[in-house]
Each structure stands twice: as structure tokens, then as C-alpha cells.
Design a protein around this motif. Structure first.
Motif, PDB file in Angstrom:
ATOM      1  N   LYS A  94       0.931  -1.243   0.056  1.00 43.24           N
ATOM      2  CA  LYS A  94      -0.051   0.004   0.090  1.00 43.24           C
ATOM      3  C   LYS A  94       0.933   1.428   0.115  1.00 43.24           C
ATOM      4  O   LYS A  94       0.628   2.247  -0.584  1.00 43.24           O
ATOM      5  CB  LYS A  94      -0.996   0.016   1.267  1.00 43.24           C
ATOM      6  CG  LYS A  94      -1.969  -0.945   1.078  1.00 43.24           C
ATOM      7  CD  LYS A  94      -2.932  -1.035   2.188  1.00 43.24           C
ATOM      8  CE  LYS A  94      -4.104  -2.246   2.248  1.00 43.24           C
ATOM      9  NZ  LYS A  94      -4.884  -1.954   3.536  1.00 43.24           N
ATOM     10  N   ARG A  95       2.231   1.230   0.735  1.00 43.75           N
ATOM     11  CA  ARG A  95       3.005   2.305   0.713  1.00 43.75           C
ATOM     12  C   ARG A  95       3.582   2.810  -0.628  1.00 43.75           C
ATOM     13  O   ARG A  95       3.963   3.571  -0.815  1.00 43.75           O
ATOM     14  CB  ARG A  95       4.013   2.233   1.904  1.00 43.75           C
ATOM     15  CG  ARG A  95       3.309   2.335   3.296  1.00 43.75           C
ATOM     16  CD  ARG A  95       4.312   2.077   4.501  1.00 43.75           C
ATOM     17  NE  ARG A  95       4.006   2.116   5.630  1.00 43.75           N
ATOM     18  CZ  ARG A  95       4.627   1.971   6.790  1.00 43.75           C
ATOM     19  NH1 ARG A  95       5.909   1.339   6.494  1.00 43.75           N
ATOM     20  NH2 ARG A  95       4.001   1.900   7.774  1.00 43.75           N
ATOM     21  N   SER A  97       4.141   3.180  -4.017  1.00 45.88           N
ATOM     22  CA  SER A  97       3.144   3.725  -5.298  1.00 45.88           C
ATOM     23  C   SER A  97       3.727   3.280  -6.674  1.00 45.88           C
ATOM     24  O   SER A  97       4.778   2.562  -6.753  1.00 45.88           O
ATOM     25  CB  SER A  97       3.300   5.243  -5.186  1.00 45.88           C
ATOM     26  OG  SER A  97       4.720   5.802  -5.447  1.00 45.88           O
ATOM     27  N   THR A  98       3.077   3.341  -7.750  1.00 42.74           N
ATOM     28  CA  THR A  98       3.410   3.004  -8.934  1.00 42.74           C
ATOM     29  C   THR A  98       4.467   3.700  -9.482  1.00 42.74           C
ATOM     30  O   THR A  98       5.515   3.421  -9.970  1.00 42.74           O
ATOM     31  CB  THR A  98       2.250   3.092  -9.891  1.00 42.74           C
ATOM     32  OG1 THR A  98       1.331   2.512  -9.629  1.00 42.74           O
ATOM     33  CG2 THR A  98       2.614   2.628 -11.186  1.00 42.74           C
ATOM     34  N   GLU A  99       4.461   4.840  -9.058  1.00 42.20           N
ATOM     35  CA  GLU A  99       5.642   6.254  -9.630  1.00 42.20           C
ATOM     36  C   GLU A  99       6.842   5.622  -9.004  1.00 42.20           C
ATOM     37  O   GLU A  99       7.915   5.425  -9.352  1.00 42.20           O
ATOM     38  CB  GLU A  99       5.245   7.427  -9.179  1.00 42.20           C
ATOM     39  CG  GLU A  99       6.177   8.527  -9.456  1.00 42.20           C
ATOM     40  CD  GLU A  99       5.834   9.729  -9.188  1.00 42.20           C
ATOM     41  OE1 GLU A  99       6.802  10.916  -9.174  1.00 42.20           O
ATOM     42  OE2 GLU A  99       4.746  10.016  -8.516  1.00 42.20           O
ATOM     43  N   GLU A 100       6.756   5.155  -7.615  1.00 40.10           N
ATOM     44  CA  GLU A 100       8.061   4.909  -6.953  1.00 40.10           C
ATOM     45  C   GLU A 100       8.859   3.512  -7.500  1.00 40.10           C
ATOM     46  O   GLU A 100       9.869   3.516  -7.734  1.00 40.10           O
ATOM     47  CB  GLU A 100       7.726   4.614  -5.487  1.00 40.10           C
ATOM     48  CG  GLU A 100       8.988   4.692  -4.670  1.00 40.10           C
ATOM     49  CD  GLU A 100       8.376   5.093  -3.222  1.00 40.10           C
ATOM     50  OE1 GLU A 100       9.099   5.634  -2.298  1.00 40.10           O
ATOM     51  OE2 GLU A 100       7.465   4.491  -2.660  1.00 40.10           O
ATOM     52  N   SER A 226       0.516  -2.684  -8.000  1.00 46.02           N
ATOM     53  CA  SER A 226       0.267  -0.984  -7.710  1.00 46.02           C
ATOM     54  C   SER A 226      -0.510  -0.259  -8.652  1.00 46.02           C
ATOM     55  O   SER A 226      -1.306   0.735  -7.919  1.00 46.02           O
ATOM     56  CB  SER A 226       1.718  -0.390  -7.609  1.00 46.02           C
ATOM     57  OG  SER A 226       2.231  -0.671  -9.023  1.00 46.02           O
ATOM     58  N   GLN A 227      -0.702  -0.483  -9.697  1.00 46.31           N
ATOM     59  CA  GLN A 227      -1.454   0.053 -10.731  1.00 46.31           C
ATOM     60  C   GLN A 227      -3.063  -0.332 -10.457  1.00 46.31           C
ATOM     61  O   GLN A 227      -3.534   0.607 -10.594  1.00 46.31           O
ATOM     62  CB  GLN A 227      -1.039  -0.318 -12.315  1.00 46.31           C
ATOM     63  CG  GLN A 227       0.290   0.413 -12.546  1.00 46.31           C
ATOM     64  CD  GLN A 227       0.676  -0.086 -13.935  1.00 46.31           C
ATOM     65  OE1 GLN A 227       0.108  -0.955 -14.552  1.00 46.31           O
ATOM     66  NE2 GLN A 227       1.844   0.231 -14.408  1.00 46.31           N
ATOM     67  N   LEU A 230      -4.553   1.672  -7.999  1.00 46.40           N
ATOM     68  CA  LEU A 230      -5.163   3.118  -8.324  1.00 46.40           C
ATOM     69  C   LEU A 230      -6.412   3.091  -9.082  1.00 46.40           C
ATOM     70  O   LEU A 230      -7.134   4.267  -9.113  1.00 46.40           O
ATOM     71  CB  LEU A 230      -3.862   3.908  -9.065  1.00 46.40           C
ATOM     72  CG  LEU A 230      -2.627   4.168  -8.499  1.00 46.40           C
ATOM     73  CD1 LEU A 230      -1.598   4.536  -9.265  1.00 46.40           C
ATOM     74  CD2 LEU A 230      -2.909   4.788  -7.106  1.00 46.40           C
TER      75      LEU A 230
END
Length: 231
Positions: A94-95, A97-100, A226-227, A230
Motif C-alpha cells: 500500500k505504501r 506507489s506505482t511512480e516509486e 500497484s497500478q 489506483l
């Protein structure tokens, strides 16, 4: 030698014959004693010792086959990564992110700068049986933070014996010249004594393991999960 003779009363008569004579019995209790006697005798006899060694070898081989079987069934999936996350898997995902997770593909150093990136890369290296490279690199990074001179010397020798020395438990893949240069540095350890070896291992992982990690099912599954969070 054990002889089993059929008696007229339809029961087994057990006789142990040896150099000291024979030991007959017809009762159940006597049979138990004979069995105990035979066990002790066989354990002291060369043949009995050979049989015991064979059984021990069979148990060890079975254990080895089991361990190898478990290793051969390692999967290159996201579940392998979540099993060794520094936090609980669900909370960690959960922590993350897709960006990360996407930024891990920017460069190898970006991946190493993120604790979840290191955890994922370590899990991937385990499937390739080469996690010692990352463990050595991390040990060197931690070593550079040492402030005590006494601790520095002991840590340096421990790292050398575990990762660098010939036939070390987790020997890393470096060339002879680098290994010998690091060995000489052990005469007067400093914060930079592993720099050459660490650089070689970093370059090896960056050119070899890192590209395969980015193409692995483990990393692609992680991005996909992760995607989905969102959407």
C-alpha cells in the motif's frame, strides 16, 4: 547369525549363534531380549556399523534432495518479494506507489536507494542464487559508517572472510587482482579498503542482474499490482 526354526508347537524358536554359544528363547519377553541383544551386537560389528553409516547417508541424501527440490521450485513472482519485505506485505504494498516502483527502472542506484527496491532485488537474486553480491555491497555500505577504529578492523576482517577470501562462505565474483588488492588492504584496514571490490560487484549487478530484474515477472507483477490499486 539369526536362525528361525519351526517347532512342533507351531511357534517360532529364535536362536542366536555365535562364538560364545547359542541363546534360545520361546517366550515373547525372550524375543524382546534377543532383539535388544542383536541390536547391540550388530552396532558393534563392522557390518552393523556399515549398515548404520548407509542409513545415515540415506537420510542426509534425502534431506539434500528435499532442500534442492524446494530451491528448484522457487518462483519468480511478486509473492517471493512480499515474503521478505521489511514491513508486513499488505502494508508495504500500500505504501509502494506505482511512480516509486517505476522509478526503479531509471537507474540501478535509484533502485538501491529505496528499501523496498532493495528487498525486491534481493528476492530476485535469491531465485538466481546470487544474493551474496547484494549482501556484500550492503555490508560495505554499512562498513563505511563505522567510527570506532577497533570495530573497523574486526568488521573489515569479518567481511573479507565472509565474502572476499577464496572459498569464502558467500564468495563474490571478482577477479584475482581485485581480490589480492583487497587482501593487502586487510593489513591496515580503512573505510575505503573495500572500495575496489565493491565497485566491481556493483558494476556486475548493474550490467548483469539488474536488467534481468527489470524484465522479471516479479517486477512486472509488482507494477501491475500497484497500478490496480489506483484504478
Amino acid at each position: 547369525m539369526l536362525l528361525r526354526l519351526w517347532s512342533g508347537h507351531q511357534s517360532w524358536r529364535t536362536t542366536v549363534q555365535g562364538q560364545a554359544g547359542s541363546l534360545p528363547c520361546e517366550t515373547e519377553a525372550g524375543s524382546v531380549k534377543i532383539k535388544s541383544f542383536l541390536t547391540r551386537s550388530l552396532s558393534d560389528h563392522p557390518v552393523g556399523k556399515d549398515l548404520q553409516a548407509m542409513r545415515t547417508g540415506q537420510r542426509q541424501n534425502k534431506g539434500m534432495r528435499t532442500r534442492l527440490g524446494c530451491l528448484s521450485h522457487k518462483s519468480d513472482s511478486c509473492s517471493d518479494f512480499t515474503a521478505i519485505l521489511p514491513d508486513k506485505p499488505n502494508r508495504a504494498l500500500k505504501r509502494l506507489s506505482t511512480e516509486e516502483a517505476t522509478r526503479w527502472a531509471d537507474s540501478f542506484d535509484v533502485l538501491l536507494s529505496h528499501k523496498y527496491g532493495v528487498a525486491a532485488f534481493r528476492a530476485f537474486l535469491k531465485t538466481e542464487f546470487s544474493e551474496e553480491n547484494l549482501e556484500f555491497w550492503l555490508a560495505c555500505e554499512e562498513f563505511k559508517k563505522t567510527r570506532s577504529t577497533a570495530k573497523l578492523v574486526s568488521k573489515a576482517h569479518r567481511i573479507f572472510e565472509e565474502f572476499v577470501d577464496v572459498q569464502a562462505p558467500r564468495e563474490v565474483n571478482i577477479d584475482f587482482q581485485t581480490r589480492e588488492a583487497t587482501r593487502k588492504n586487510m593489513q591496515e584496514p580503512s573505510l575505503t579498503c573495500f572500495d575496489q571490490a565493491q565497485g566491481k560487484v556493483h558494476s556486475l549487478m548493474e550490467k548483469d542482474s539488474y536488467p534481468r530484474f527489470l524484465r522479471s515477472k516479479m517486477y512486472l507483477d509488482l507494477l501491475s499490482q500497484s497500478q490496480r490499486r489506483l484504478s
